[in-house]
Design a protein around this motif. Structure first.
Motif, PDB file in Angstrom:
ATOM      1  N   PRO A   9       6.157  14.382  63.815  1.00 53.95           N
ATOM      2  CA  PRO A   9       7.011  15.235  62.985  1.00 53.95           C
ATOM      3  C   PRO A   9       7.853  14.466  61.963  1.00 53.95           C
ATOM      4  O   PRO A   9       8.100  14.958  60.884  1.00 53.95           O
ATOM      5  N   ALA A  10       8.292  13.270  62.290  1.00 59.31           N
ATOM      6  CA  ALA A  10       9.107  12.508  61.341  1.00 59.31           C
ATOM      7  C   ALA A  10       8.319  12.160  60.082  1.00 59.31           C
ATOM      8  O   ALA A  10       8.894  12.013  59.012  1.00 59.31           O
ATOM      9  N   ARG A  38       8.025  14.328  52.427  1.00 62.03           N
ATOM     10  CA  ARG A  38       8.850  15.165  51.548  1.00 62.03           C
ATOM     11  C   ARG A  38       9.822  14.296  50.751  1.00 62.03           C
ATOM     12  O   ARG A  38       9.989  14.479  49.547  1.00 62.03           O
ATOM     13  N   ASP A  39      10.465  13.340  51.410  1.00 62.17           N
ATOM     14  CA  ASP A  39      11.411  12.460  50.715  1.00 62.17           C
ATOM     15  C   ASP A  39      10.738  11.683  49.597  1.00 62.17           C
ATOM     16  O   ASP A  39      11.293  11.539  48.512  1.00 62.17           O
ATOM     17  N   VAL A  89      13.210  14.016  41.884  1.00 60.94           N
ATOM     18  CA  VAL A  89      13.346  15.383  41.377  1.00 60.94           C
ATOM     19  C   VAL A  89      14.525  16.077  42.037  1.00 60.94           C
ATOM     20  O   VAL A  89      14.730  15.949  43.243  1.00 60.94           O
ATOM     21  N   SER A  90      15.309  16.784  41.247  1.00 58.76           N
ATOM     22  CA  SER A  90      16.361  17.662  41.748  1.00 58.76           C
ATOM     23  C   SER A  90      16.080  19.050  41.202  1.00 58.76           C
ATOM     24  O   SER A  90      15.705  19.193  40.032  1.00 58.76           O
ATOM     25  N   ALA A 133      18.659  23.179  45.240  1.00 58.22           N
ATOM     26  CA  ALA A 133      17.587  23.610  46.145  1.00 58.22           C
ATOM     27  C   ALA A 133      16.792  22.425  46.664  1.00 58.22           C
ATOM     28  O   ALA A 133      16.267  22.460  47.776  1.00 58.22           O
ATOM     29  N   VAL A 134      16.638  21.382  45.868  1.00 53.55           N
ATOM     30  CA  VAL A 134      15.924  20.169  46.285  1.00 53.55           C
ATOM     31  C   VAL A 134      16.722  18.974  45.793  1.00 53.55           C
ATOM     32  O   VAL A 134      17.193  18.949  44.689  1.00 53.55           O
TER      33      VAL A 134
END
Length: 119
Positions: free
Chosen positions: A2-3, A9-10, A16-17, A118-119
């Motif tokens: 899971p990690a 994702r990171d 990006v933001s 949001a991100v």
């Protein structure tokens, strides 16, 4: 295992933001900012065509400068029905365009918008 998904994702969103912009509790726009060698802001007022602005250099708020470039482009290129008087939309683009030293989020919030990352 899971990690690993969090690490993926990171890596995918490291540069990006993404933000959701609301007015009176309703989503009106999105802003995505990509930071690589230059900074690009993608601004989408819901219902209009998305615009992008880019800036280079350093030593200043590049995200706000990129948002300003995108807003100037939107003001000159987006054609709306002259009978469509949308004051929040005009305020949104004007606040992004007019750099007065506050960052783009603060300018929108001071104009009555809510900005959520949001991100």
């Amino acid at each position: 295992m899971p990690a690993d998904i969090y690490a993926q994702r990171d890596r995918a969103f490291a540069q990006v933001s993404a933000y959701v912009v609301c007015k009176n509790g309703e989503r009106v726009a999105t802003v995505a900012i990509r930071r690589v060698q230059s900074v690009t802001a993608f601004i989408h007022w819901i219902g209009l065509e998305m615009v992008a602005g880019r800036t280079n250099g350093g030593g200043y708020d590049m995200a706000s400068a990129a948002c300003g470039a995108a807003a100037r482009k939107a003001i000159t290129t987006i054609k709306v029905d002259p009978k469509d008087v949308n004051f929040p939309r005009a305020t949104f683009f004007r606040e992004l365009r007019d750099d007065d030293g506050r960052n783009w989020i603060r300018r929108l919030e001071d104009a009555g918008f809510q900005v959520f990352q949001a991100v």
